[in-house]
Write an enzyme that holds these catalytic residues in place. Structure first.
Site, short mmCIF file in Angstrom:
data_model
loop_
_atom_site.label_atom_id
_atom_site.label_comp_id
_atom_site.label_asym_id
_atom_site.label_seq_id
_atom_site.Cartn_x
_atom_site.Cartn_y
_atom_site.Cartn_z
N GLN A 190 0.86 -1.20 0.00
CA GLN A 190 0.00 0.00 0.00
C GLN A 190 0.88 1.24 0.00
O GLN A 190 2.02 1.21 0.48
CB GLN A 190 -0.97 0.01 1.18
CG GLN A 190 -0.36 -0.12 2.57
CD GLN A 190 0.15 1.18 3.14
OE1 GLN A 190 0.06 2.24 2.51
NE2 GLN A 190 0.72 1.11 4.33
N ASN A 217 -6.19 6.23 15.98
CA ASN A 217 -7.37 6.05 16.82
C ASN A 217 -8.03 7.38 17.18
O ASN A 217 -9.22 7.42 17.45
CB ASN A 217 -7.00 5.25 18.07
CG ASN A 217 -6.93 3.76 17.79
OD1 ASN A 217 -6.90 3.35 16.62
ND2 ASN A 217 -6.93 2.96 18.84
N GLU A 218 -7.25 8.45 17.17
CA GLU A 218 -7.84 9.76 17.42
C GLU A 218 -8.83 10.10 16.29
O GLU A 218 -9.94 10.57 16.54
CB GLU A 218 -6.76 10.84 17.53
CG GLU A 218 -5.97 10.81 18.84
CD GLU A 218 -5.08 9.59 18.99
OE1 GLU A 218 -4.54 9.10 17.97
OE2 GLU A 218 -4.93 9.10 20.14
N SER A 241 0.35 6.94 2.64
CA SER A 241 0.88 8.14 3.31
C SER A 241 1.95 8.84 2.51
O SER A 241 2.64 8.24 1.67
CB SER A 241 1.48 7.76 4.67
OG SER A 241 0.49 7.23 5.51
N SER A 253 3.88 -0.34 3.77
CA SER A 253 4.12 -1.68 4.29
C SER A 253 4.44 -2.63 3.15
O SER A 253 3.79 -2.59 2.10
CB SER A 253 2.88 -2.21 5.01
OG SER A 253 2.51 -1.33 6.04
N GLU A 259 -9.95 -1.93 5.80
CA GLU A 259 -8.67 -1.93 6.50
C GLU A 259 -8.89 -1.85 8.00
O GLU A 259 -8.24 -2.50 8.79
CB GLU A 259 -7.81 -0.76 6.02
CG GLU A 259 -6.39 -0.82 6.56
CD GLU A 259 -5.50 0.27 5.98
OE1 GLU A 259 -4.29 0.16 6.14
OE2 GLU A 259 -6.01 1.24 5.38
#
Lengths: 290, 370, 290, 370
Positions: free
Chosen positions: D124, D354-355, D127, D159, D240
């Site tokens: 992938q 998670n934010e 980013s 990754s 994902e």
């Protein structure tokens, strides 16, 4: 195990909630005026809600208790609906003590029948001294056993599961009330629900409740022990209560606001029917090595 | 544990301990009942007569000129003796520091002794319905009149106001958000003042709404300058969050009771929670001694008081939750522990919510952008 | 107990930090190139940092270890500075295993002297098999006891306290690095440090470290047990590490970023010298009933 | 525990279990080494040949048309057998759902079988240095050229990119923030592509930076419409976070190992953490079955996938922390548990921190204001 309620169960839940939503009986009950609450219980009984354990699927009992928890209906709900439905003999409400984890019989002043279970044996009982609970709607009584009635299997586990379902419903209500409040309460010129801290508190509550629900229903289906349901729903509901108080601020700390009905009840039910430590010990005992 | 206290402080500790052992009452009714309020007022008078009500104040106002360190020691002894909660706390811990810093000599002389003896009990009046965390949104107003001011508006969540004699808070003297506020003291039992008790989670009216309709207060009831109330209030706000309202003694005493509860019936699975509670109280104690040392050498208690408040408020709840869980099915009915638990729940809310305090720590101490 | 460092102690800490700040020796150490790190250790020894336990006040040792932790200096620091300073005999570095809680001797390949303590007795030892640590700067070795050297009192407690101080320093560094990063890293057009979630994470880390510090210094003064220091500093530093990684995001997850030196070291030290459970058991044992 | 599975699913479970018992290798080197990568690729080929690589895919692409429920069961068996991590996971769990939803028949036929057999392993490339949580800030661009596009720019935290064959991600085809993005597939081993491995906490290059300098890709490497890449990516982003990348099987297997670790040397003080880990895995399992049931009756996985991700990422870390703590002084050296721990630490960061996920839950599920 089914992973969704049947259409009939969903409709039953909606019917129950329609009855419960119209009732605002808790304050009267706490003040000793039981009649409005008893009227609701009579409606529930007519709908078959107090006899689901004997008449329906195990999941139906959870549906009833979750609905009762959501609307904070006072009365010996766990006891009547889950523990003693086949001992009602036409009466409306029953209550029971099961020492050591359920040391008192709740609402023994208003229940038609009062029992105690000692070492798996059911006794009729007479209520003694009243003891104050943190939840003003729960009148607790010491009881003295009288007539022995024979063995009562699974009573504690049924009560534990019912208590878990009630907690789950209460937790969901606390989250719903919190969401509603933070959307309309403004400080510093905007709704407090737009602050990330408030958002994240409530998001965590939602996650906890979402993951507790399948555990409760899984326990009803026999996939998990009742103890698992009490742990998961107890923690999720308790977190919902703590967070609800925090996002409401001082207004949640008053008995004038209805929130206090749920906050004190969740604290009481968190202690009742075995604490987290009691149930974690039971779960660990049952875990296989492989 | 030996803190190497000086002989004078050790002697002071011994005196306090033995006096409390001989005099401290137990089992007073809740101070948020009419009967309990007067019983607590009487107890504070006894304390005052022994010059133990406000040990760190000047002798002229009823104190002993004790050091801050000695005051912390006094608090440890007071809570260890399980002496009654202080009905005068809003006055002596919140208003008095403001008077010392901003009051006139006349105000101090007139108000402090009666406050220290609980002849006059004070209620705080910070919040309004639309001004909670956003305190500068205050709407209650003060209008100029001959020789004084007319106060009007609504205050809420006023601790002790149900039975107290007098109140203090901010009122709007002009339209500017922060600079239009003035710090006033006012009577609670006077024409034009209506107090509506509000029941808290324990069922007792621990706070109240105050409605003021053109209540006259003379000029000498203003603290600091007109229009400077925000700064006056904020300069001592750290007292509420920090040292004074929550001295370590309270938590040390609770932690000790928790350890005893656990040892009476040890549940190994709960051991770590009990140790963490005990350790948290010890940490707060030593942290406080550090603060006292710093203040004694001329430091000030600013944003750091937010660190205090975040710590003690979480600790207080954790200790009581642990106790209730240890008590099993009796946790639902455990009078003293439940009272303490319900009290602790207010900690993260009042004196500025913990969310506000975390903002303060992040922005003012760590320097993160607003 | 004193509640503030003396001016001399503050100056000593500053001097140490000036030496340590100039050193960027960790990656070389992890790769087996010890010389740059040893050069720093020689400077520390000249400043008396490795003999504070024998020469100075107990608090001085904590000052040294906190400084070492803050800069993540590699090497057998706890062992040399706190456990074995009177066994250096002029050598630079010593290391030791103290089973069961310290099963391996760290950096036995580079330490001048290698020991093991068994049931309170000190032995000379020879290093055996190397075992990988999560911290690439910690080379762990099994050891075999050789010559018996007699009793060694208080070795474990001194090591525990030193480890706590090192953790406290590391935690402070992690917070400082996190604050620096979130002030400059922007997403959605503003620094991520302006988001309330990030603020609250770091505020909680700050509170934890602020309250751990007096516990560590209190333990150095004998007011609290060494175990209390390890619990408080271990938890505060671990939280600092977890939060640092979270606010840095993926960049904190690389070994290219220096953050990883602290993150892996804190994880290692959290396990070393007794876990939280070990030390909580010790603290509880020592608590009086009144 | 009886889930009342249908006979076909029970038979499928039995087949998978016995095949894995006979065939699953243990102790492969890390897939983030050159040697381990090829070993994992070979294992996936074996899996593919048994038609167990992508059981829920259509038979035409190498699957079995298995139900989603069966796929979950497959995953339980796969993890219970401690079979190797899936080197093909970025392709089969992230890219494939996008191809199924938005790809052409030609793309599916050309790409999916080679993906399923690990003949082509995918990385992938979401980013960029300035586009992490703020993914729409992407700068890497695609310029129109004859018969295709020229890709330029820098991707990071990719990754598997160190050893993989091909990549997929968003590139800017116009200036509009969200609507200027297009979804591309591209070669990693081609002129103009430079891959710089980045070592992760475990020391292995689990991700990489990708530098692209006018790398030509033909038109058929665009998924969906030009300029519609954001919507294409988001429509399957929940995969994902949600079901596919973290099936319950992984956590059930870890929880069972944790219970066994505890029972081998029971520390009563840690009992509750172990029970909570086990219970968390069970909860996630039943929750997933609920999701599968809902999807099977036509529901979709939207913001709810954020609930999944928050839960499994916290659970994964908690389980591994508990294990390390149980291991005492050996926790620092505990190979398998440490590997799992370091892996778990990435959970709350990648696939949207998670934010961000808590924002999503609060805004899109609870309806709180932005």
């Amino acid at each position: 195990m089914k992973f969704a309620l049947s259409p009939e169960q969903t409709q039953f839940a909606d019917t129950l909630d329609a009855v419960l939503a119209k009732s605002d009986v808790a304050r009267a009950w706490a003040a000793g005026d039981h009649e409005p609450g008893l009227a609701v219980w009579r409606q529930l009984a007519e709908l078959g809600a107090t006899t689901v354990v004997t008449d329906g699927e195990p999941v139906d009992m959870v549906v009833v208790m979750e609905a009762i928890g959501y609307r904070a209906l006072p009365g010996p709900a766990v006891e009547t609906v889950a523990v003693l439905p086949d001992r009602l003999d036409g009466a409306l409400l029953a209550t029971v003590a099961l020492p050591p984890h359920v040391p008192y019989a709740v609402d023994a002043d208003v229940a038609d029948r009062v029992f105690t279970v000692q070492d798996g044996t059911l006794f009729e009982a007479t209520p003694g001294k009243r003891v104050a609970s943190v939840d003003p709607c729960r009148a607790l009584f010491e009881v003295a056993a009288t007539t022995e009635l024979g063995p009562l299997d699974g009573a504690f586990d049924r009560g534990v599961l019912a208590c878990a379902a009630q907690l789950l419903g209460a937790g969901r209500a606390l989250l719903a009330k919190s969401v509603e409040y933070v959307r309309q309460r403004t400080q510093f010129g905007k709704p407090i629900g737009s602050y990330q801290a408030v958002k994240h508190h409530l998001a965590s509550v939602h996650v906890g409740l979402e993951l507790a629900r399948p555990v409760v229903y899984g326990a009803a289906s026999g996939v998990l022990p009742a103890s698992a349901a009490k742990i998961a729903a107890g923690d999720a509901a308790y977190r919902a209560a703590r967070t609800a108080l925090q996002v409401h601020g001082a207004i949640g700390y008053t008995t004038e606001n209805e929130l206090s009905l749920w906050i004190t009840k969740v604290r009481a039910l968190h202690s009742a029917w075995g604490t987290g430590s009691v149930h974690r010990a039971k779960v660990m005992e049952g875990l296989p090595m492989k | 544990m030996d803190l190497d206290l000086d002989p004078a402080t050790l002697a002071f500790r011994a005196e306090v301990r033995s006096w409390l052992a001989a005099n401290a009452p137990t089992g007073l009714p809740s101070m948020d009942t009419a009967e309990g309020f007067e019983a607590h007022r009487a107890w504070e008078r006894t304390l005052f007569d022994a010059r133990l009500s406000v040990v760190a104040w000047p002798e002229a106002f009823g104190g002993r000129d004790a050091s801050l360190l000695q005051w912390v020691i006094f608090e440890e002894e007071y809570h260890a003796a399980r002496a009654p909660a202080r009905v005068s706390q809003n006055g002596i811990f919140l208003l008095a520091p403001t008077l010392f810093a901003h009051g006139t000599a006349e105000q101090c002389a007139r108000l402090l002794p009666a406050m220290a003896s609980a002849e006059e009990v004070w209620a705080q009046a910070w919040s309004e319905p639309e001004a909670g965390s956003d305190l500068a949104a205050i709407r209650a107003s003060a209008r100029r009149t001959d020789g004084g001011w007319l106060l009007s508006g609504q205050k809420t969540w006023s601790s002790r106001a149900t039975f107290a004699d007098r109140g203090f808070g901010l009122f709007r003297t002009s339209g500017e958000r922060h600079r239009g506020l003035t710090y006033f003291m006012f009577p609670l039992r006077a024409p034009g003042v209506a107090v509506r008790p509000i029941a808290q989670l324990d069922g007792e009216p621990g706070f109240a709404e105050i409605f003021l309709g053109d209540v006259f207060v003379p000029d000498e009831e203003v603290i600091g300058e007109v229009g400077n109330g925000w700064k006056v209030a904020m300069s001592t706000a750290s007292n509420e969050r920090g040292l004074s309202l929550r001295s370590p003694g309270r938590f040390l005493a609770t932690a000790q009771r928790l350890v005893e509860l656990w040892k009476a019936s040890p549940d190994p699975a709960s051991r770590d929670r009990v140790v963490d509670a005990w350790l948290g109280a010890q940490a707060y104690r030593l942290y406080t001694f550090g603060t006292v040392t710093r203040l004694a050498s001329g430091g000030s208690l600013g944003a750091e008081s937010s660190v205090n408040k975040l710590f003690w408020s979480d600790l207080d709840i954790a200790m009581h939750e642990t106790a209730l869980d240890l008590l099993g099915g009796e946790g639902e009915t455990a009078g003293d522990w439940l009272d303490g638990y319900l009290f602790s729940l207010a900690g993260p809310i009042y004196a500025g919510t913990n969310e506000i305090q975390r903002n303060v720590v992040a922005e003012r101490i760590l320097g993160l952008p607003r």
